[in-house]
Design a protein around this motif. Structure first.
Motif, PDB file in Angstrom:
ATOM      1  N   SER A 133       0.834  -1.198   0.000  1.00 53.58           N
ATOM      2  CA  SER A 133       0.000   0.000   0.000  1.00 53.58           C
ATOM      3  C   SER A 133       0.870   1.249   0.000  1.00 53.58           C
ATOM      4  O   SER A 133       0.600   2.218  -0.734  1.00 53.58           O
ATOM      5  N   LEU A 153      -5.333  -8.170  -1.266  1.00 55.00           N
ATOM      6  CA  LEU A 153      -6.621  -7.686  -0.779  1.00 55.00           C
ATOM      7  C   LEU A 153      -7.712  -8.726  -0.994  1.00 55.00           C
ATOM      8  O   LEU A 153      -8.538  -8.971  -0.114  1.00 55.00           O
ATOM      9  N   GLN A 158     -11.359  -8.817   0.708  1.00 58.86           N
ATOM     10  CA  GLN A 158     -11.653  -7.429   0.363  1.00 58.86           C
ATOM     11  C   GLN A 158     -11.765  -7.310  -1.164  1.00 58.86           C
ATOM     12  O   GLN A 158     -10.991  -6.601  -1.807  1.00 58.86           O
ATOM     13  N   TYR A 160     -13.905  -5.952  -3.296  1.00 59.69           N
ATOM     14  CA  TYR A 160     -14.220  -4.681  -3.936  1.00 59.69           C
ATOM     15  C   TYR A 160     -12.989  -3.782  -3.986  1.00 59.69           C
ATOM     16  O   TYR A 160     -12.701  -3.157  -5.016  1.00 59.69           O
ATOM     17  N   GLU A 161     -12.247  -3.737  -2.884  1.00 63.05           N
ATOM     18  CA  GLU A 161     -11.014  -2.949  -2.884  1.00 63.05           C
ATOM     19  C   GLU A 161     -10.010  -3.501  -3.888  1.00 63.05           C
ATOM     20  O   GLU A 161      -9.304  -2.737  -4.556  1.00 63.05           O
ATOM     21  N   ARG A 164     -10.986  -2.342  -7.311  1.00 64.37           N
ATOM     22  CA  ARG A 164     -10.669  -0.923  -7.486  1.00 64.37           C
ATOM     23  C   ARG A 164      -9.187  -0.724  -7.807  1.00 64.37           C
ATOM     24  O   ARG A 164      -8.823   0.132  -8.617  1.00 64.37           O
ATOM     25  N   VAL A 165      -8.336  -1.515  -7.167  1.00 63.56           N
ATOM     26  CA  VAL A 165      -6.903  -1.424  -7.446  1.00 63.56           C
ATOM     27  C   VAL A 165      -6.617  -1.839  -8.885  1.00 63.56           C
ATOM     28  O   VAL A 165      -5.853  -1.169  -9.598  1.00 63.56           O
TER      29      VAL A 165
END
Length: 215
Positions: A133, A153, A158, A160-161, A164-165
Motif C-alpha cells: 500500500s 486484498l 476485500q 471490492y477494494e 478498485r486497485v
C-alpha cells in the motif's frame, strides 16, 4: 543461459582474486551462483552464493545488490523446502534481506515489491499489505505492485477494494493489464511470483467483473 552464468562465476572469481577487499565482485558472483542453481539444483550453490553476499555486506554494508541477492537466495531455499515451518522461516528471512536492500536503495520499487511477496508467502499478510500500500501510494502507476496488492486484498476478503486497485492499473497500463487479467498465471510466471501470491492473483482474475469497477 546457464553457460553465461557459469562464465560469470569464473570472471567474478578472478576479480575477487585481484581485489579481495572489493565488495561488488562477491555480490555479483553470489548472483551468478544462484542462477546456476536454477539449472543444476545443487543446494551447495545456494550456500556458496549466500557466503559471497555476506562477504559483500561485511566489506560494505551499503551494497544493495548483495542484500537483494540474499533475498533471492532465501527465496530459492524456501521454494525447495518441504517442511512448512522451514518454508515460513526462509520466506521471512528473504523478506528481511529485501527490506535491507530497500533501506539502502529506497527508490528501487522492486526491492519493496519482493519484500511484500516474501512476507505474504511467509504468512505476514498484514505487513505485506502495508508495504505494498505504501509502495503504490508513492508510485501509483506501478502496475506489478498494484496487481500484487489486489491479489493480497482479495485473499483477505476485500474483493471490492481489490477490483478498485485493478481498475486503477487499467487507467495507466490498459493493454498490459488486460493481458495480465486474461492470463494471470502466465503473468505471475513471467514476473517470478511465488506460488501463494500467484494463486491469489489467479483466483482474483477468475471472479466475474474484475477490473471493471469504476474509480
Amino acid at each position: 543461459d546457464q553457460g553465461k552464468y557459469k562464465a560469470a562465476v569464473s570472471d567474478f572469481s578472478t576479480a575477487i582474486e585481484l581485489a579481495p577487499e572489493a565488495p561488488l565482485p562477491y555480490a555479483n558472483r553470489g548472483g551468478a551462483l544462484f542462477h546456476v542453481y536454477d539449472e543444476q539444483r545443487d543446494p551447495q550453490l545456494l550456500t556458496n552464493a549466500r557466503i559471497d553476499c555476506l562477504n559483500a555486506v561485511r566489506l560494505d554494508p551499503n551494497v544493495d545488490l548483495a542484500y537483494y541477492n540474499l533475498g533471492e537466495i532465501w527465496k530459492r531455499d524456501a521454494l525447495r523446502s518441504d517442511a512448512y515451518n522451514f518454508q515460513t522461516t526462509k520466506w521471512l528471512q528473504a523478506a528481511d534481506a529485501y527490506r535491507e536492500a530497500s533501506e539502502v536503495a529506497p527508490n528501487m520499487q522492486l526491492f519493496s515489491l519482493k519484500r511484500s511477496l516474501a512476507l505474504f508467502e511467509g504468512g505476514a499478510v498484514s505487513e505485506a499489505q502495508q508495504v505494498l500500500s505504501s509502495l503504490v501510494r508513492k508510485y501509483p502507476a506501478y502496475a506489478e505492485g498494484n496487481n500484487a496488492l489486489a491479489a493480497i486484498l482479495a485473499s483477505c476478503n476485500q474483493p471490492y477494494e481489490a477490483q478498485r486497485v485493478l481498475a486503477r492499473v487499467s487507467r495507466y497500463e490498459k493493454e498490459e493489464e488486460e493481458d495480465a487479467v486474461s492470463a494471470p498465471m502466465r503473468y505471475a510466471d513471467s514476473h517470478e511470483w511465488p506460488p501463494r501470491i500467484a494463486q491469489a492473483f489467479k483466483e482474483l482474475c477468475a471472479r466475474q467483473g474484475v477490473g471493471v469497477v469504476p474509480l
